[in-house]
Design a protein around this motif. Structure first.
Motif, mmCIF file in Angstrom:
data_model
loop_
_atom_site.group_PDB
_atom_site.id
_atom_site.type_symbol
_atom_site.label_atom_id
_atom_site.label_comp_id
_atom_site.label_asym_id
_atom_site.label_seq_id
_atom_site.Cartn_x
_atom_site.Cartn_y
_atom_site.Cartn_z
ATOM 1 N N ASN A 136 -7.891 4.339 -12.954
ATOM 2 C CA ASN A 136 -6.778 4.164 -12.025
ATOM 3 C C ASN A 136 -6.858 5.157 -10.865
ATOM 4 N N ALA A 137 -7.208 6.400 -11.178
ATOM 5 C CA ALA A 137 -7.306 7.406 -10.119
ATOM 6 C C ALA A 137 -8.428 7.059 -9.144
ATOM 7 N N ALA A 138 -9.578 6.639 -9.676
ATOM 8 C CA ALA A 138 -10.697 6.266 -8.800
ATOM 9 C C ALA A 138 -10.337 5.063 -7.939
ATOM 10 N N ASN A 139 -9.637 4.095 -8.522
ATOM 11 C CA ASN A 139 -9.229 2.913 -7.757
ATOM 12 C C ASN A 139 -8.259 3.285 -6.647
ATOM 13 N N LEU A 140 -7.347 4.196 -6.931
ATOM 14 C CA LEU A 140 -6.412 4.648 -5.902
ATOM 15 C C LEU A 140 -7.138 5.385 -4.785
ATOM 16 N N ARG A 141 -8.082 6.216 -5.131
ATOM 17 C CA ARG A 141 -8.827 6.934 -4.087
ATOM 18 C C ARG A 141 -9.590 5.954 -3.203
ATOM 19 N N ARG A 142 -10.179 4.933 -3.821
ATOM 20 C CA ARG A 142 -10.894 3.927 -3.029
ATOM 21 C C ARG A 142 -9.925 3.181 -2.119
ATOM 22 N N ALA A 143 -8.756 2.858 -2.637
ATOM 23 C CA ALA A 143 -7.749 2.171 -1.824
ATOM 24 C C ALA A 143 -7.272 3.056 -0.681
ATOM 25 N N ILE A 144 -7.065 4.338 -0.952
ATOM 26 C CA ILE A 144 -6.631 5.272 0.092
ATOM 27 C C ILE A 144 -7.677 5.359 1.198
ATOM 28 N N ALA A 158 0.214 -0.007 11.315
ATOM 29 C CA ALA A 158 1.360 0.733 10.780
ATOM 30 C C ALA A 158 1.574 0.410 9.303
ATOM 31 N N ASP A 159 1.431 -0.859 8.947
ATOM 32 C CA ASP A 159 1.565 -1.248 7.536
ATOM 33 C C ASP A 159 0.546 -0.534 6.673
ATOM 34 N N GLU A 160 -0.705 -0.475 7.145
ATOM 35 C CA GLU A 160 -1.745 0.162 6.345
ATOM 36 C C GLU A 160 -1.459 1.652 6.160
ATOM 37 N N GLY A 161 -0.822 2.266 7.149
ATOM 38 C CA GLY A 161 -0.415 3.661 6.984
ATOM 39 C C GLY A 161 0.607 3.812 5.873
ATOM 40 N N ARG A 162 1.531 2.863 5.793
ATOM 41 C CA ARG A 162 2.525 2.908 4.712
ATOM 42 C C ARG A 162 1.870 2.651 3.355
ATOM 43 N N HIS A 163 0.904 1.753 3.336
ATOM 44 C CA HIS A 163 0.184 1.510 2.074
ATOM 45 C C HIS A 163 -0.541 2.771 1.629
ATOM 46 N N ALA A 210 -9.493 -6.928 0.392
ATOM 47 C CA ALA A 210 -8.454 -6.010 -0.092
ATOM 48 C C ALA A 210 -7.564 -6.720 -1.103
ATOM 49 N N HIS A 211 -7.179 -7.960 -0.810
ATOM 50 C CA HIS A 211 -6.342 -8.714 -1.747
ATOM 51 C C HIS A 211 -7.038 -8.869 -3.095
ATOM 52 N N ALA A 212 -8.301 -9.319 -3.066
ATOM 53 C CA ALA A 212 -9.031 -9.539 -4.309
ATOM 54 C C ALA A 212 -9.235 -8.232 -5.071
ATOM 55 N N LYS A 213 -9.598 -7.186 -4.356
ATOM 56 C CA LYS A 213 -9.857 -5.887 -4.979
ATOM 57 C C LYS A 213 -8.589 -5.324 -5.608
ATOM 58 N N TYR A 214 -7.480 -5.411 -4.895
ATOM 59 C CA TYR A 214 -6.239 -4.856 -5.422
ATOM 60 C C TYR A 214 -5.750 -5.632 -6.640
ATOM 61 N N MET A 215 -6.021 -6.923 -6.676
ATOM 62 C CA MET A 215 -5.647 -7.681 -7.865
ATOM 63 C C MET A 215 -6.480 -7.253 -9.074
ATOM 64 N N LEU A 216 -7.753 -6.928 -8.864
ATOM 65 C CA LEU A 216 -8.571 -6.396 -9.947
ATOM 66 C C LEU A 216 -8.091 -5.008 -10.359
ATOM 67 N N PHE A 217 -7.744 -4.182 -9.376
ATOM 68 C CA PHE A 217 -7.205 -2.858 -9.693
ATOM 69 C C PHE A 217 -5.896 -3.001 -10.475
ATOM 70 N N ALA A 218 -5.086 -3.969 -10.111
ATOM 71 C CA ALA A 218 -3.814 -4.196 -10.803
ATOM 72 C C ALA A 218 -4.056 -4.595 -12.253
ATOM 73 N N ALA A 219 -5.041 -5.477 -12.465
ATOM 74 C CA ALA A 219 -5.349 -5.899 -13.834
ATOM 75 C C ALA A 219 -5.781 -4.710 -14.683
ATOM 76 N N GLY A 227 1.769 -6.022 -5.283
ATOM 77 C CA GLY A 227 2.600 -6.198 -4.102
ATOM 78 C C GLY A 227 1.830 -5.956 -2.822
ATOM 79 N N THR A 228 0.976 -4.935 -2.824
ATOM 80 C CA THR A 228 0.163 -4.652 -1.641
ATOM 81 C C THR A 228 -0.834 -5.776 -1.400
ATOM 82 N N ALA A 229 -1.401 -6.316 -2.471
ATOM 83 C CA ALA A 229 -2.334 -7.435 -2.339
ATOM 84 C C ALA A 229 -1.668 -8.630 -1.664
ATOM 85 N N LYS A 230 -0.414 -8.893 -2.016
ATOM 86 C CA LYS A 230 0.302 -10.017 -1.407
ATOM 87 C C LYS A 230 0.505 -9.791 0.087
ATOM 88 N N VAL A 231 0.804 -8.563 0.473
ATOM 89 C CA VAL A 231 0.957 -8.273 1.907
ATOM 90 C C VAL A 231 -0.360 -8.526 2.633
#
Length: 311
Positions: free
Chosen positions: A103-111, A146-151, A206-215, A231-235
């Protein structure tokens, strides 16, 4: 539409990382070859991930248009093919590439990804669109930046919670669902069109990756993190990519969409994936080569099915 853009890997080898199953079940075991893939193979897998994610997103939009035009069988074909592109091809490529980790590695990649889009990519795209007179695109690119900054901020907060146990994972963002009707491009400059294409492919992945991270997060017992990724994947898909698709004129009539799909699938079946397989074989990445060959066969069948529907 589904032709693939070339990307390069940052290093000659990447360690394998466990990948959660999309449905939240037990993760598949990465093949041993994923532990030390050649840089060219990794680059080809990255290209595959982008291409399959974009095909998935595009085909779902094409399916909706087919339904609107009264072609339910074609809509079903687009949806079933989209499912294969995401849940078979992209998933298998992700396993080989070691896309999903802790989870930590996935978050760092997303960041990292959100930071690049927030600070660099979308600001550059907005400036260029403004220079070229595509003001609607400039405004959209600025809004997405701006959205990506909030993400990024939400993922940073989540990373602190995951790694230190302090604080809580933020609530997921709400997606502003954007409809994508058939239509011509709403931008004029070739540079803006190219930037929209790049952006759509990035949002699709990003959508596909975040759904895998969510799983993976859900499987590991962190439901709050799973909801944040979902939720981020849906955006990314239903707001960002959809808005870009409207400006790009991605969706046309069902006949045109089928022609686009046939052209893309044939190119992948006859050129892209055979070439990837040949390169992987040459450097000894046999599992990746087998995946590329198998995927080429699937894409040939997709092309034939789309051609039959068009006929």
């Amino acid at each position: 539409m589904v032709s693939l853009c070339a990307l390069t890997a940052a290093s000659p080898t990447v360690p394998a990382l466990a990948l959660a199953a999309p449905g939240g079940g037990a993760p598949p075991t990465p093949h041993a070859a994923a532990r030390a893939l050649h840089a060219q193979t990794l680059g080809d897998l990255d290209t595959t991930l982008h291409g399959e994610a974009f095909a998935h997103a595009s085909y779902l939009l094409f399916a909706a248009e087919a339904d609107r035009e009264g072609h339910p069988a074609v809509g079903k074909l687009f949806r079933s093919t989209a499912h294969t592109e995401l849940n078979e091809h992209l998933h298998q490529a992700a396993v080989l590439a070691g896309l999903v980790g802790t989870n930590a590695a996935n978050l760092r990649r997303a960041i990292d990804g959100e930071t690049y889009e927030h600070q660099v990519m979308y600001h550059r795209f907005a400036d260029q669109a403004r220079e070229d007179g595509d003001l609607e695109a400039a405004d959209l690119f600025s809004e997405i930046a701006a959205d990506e900054g909030r993400h990024r901020s939400a993922f940073r907060t989540a990373l602190t919670a995951v790694t230190t146990g302090r604080g809580t994972v933020p609530a997921p963002p709400e997606a502003d669902m954007v409809p994508v009707p058939a239509g011509l491009p709403k931008v004029k400059a070739a540079r803006t069109k190219a930037n929209l294409d790049t952006a759509m492919r990035g949002e699709a992945l990003a959508h596909a990756k975040y759904m895998l991270f969510a799983a993976h997060a859900r499987q590991s017992g962190n439901a709050a993190l799973a909801r944040l990724f979902e939720g981020t994947a849906k955006v990314e898909a239903h707001e960002h990519l959809a808005g870009e698709a409207v400006l790009a004129g991605l969706v046309r009539t069902t006949k045109e969409n089928l022609r686009t799909a046939v052209t893309g699938e044939r190119h992948e079946a006859t050129t892209v994936y055979p070439g990837f397989a040949e390169r992987a074989t040459a450097v000894g990445d046999t599992a990746a080569a087998r995946f590329f060959r198998d995927t080429a066969g699937d894409e040939a069948r997709h092309a034939a099915a789309f051609q039959e529907a068009l006929d």
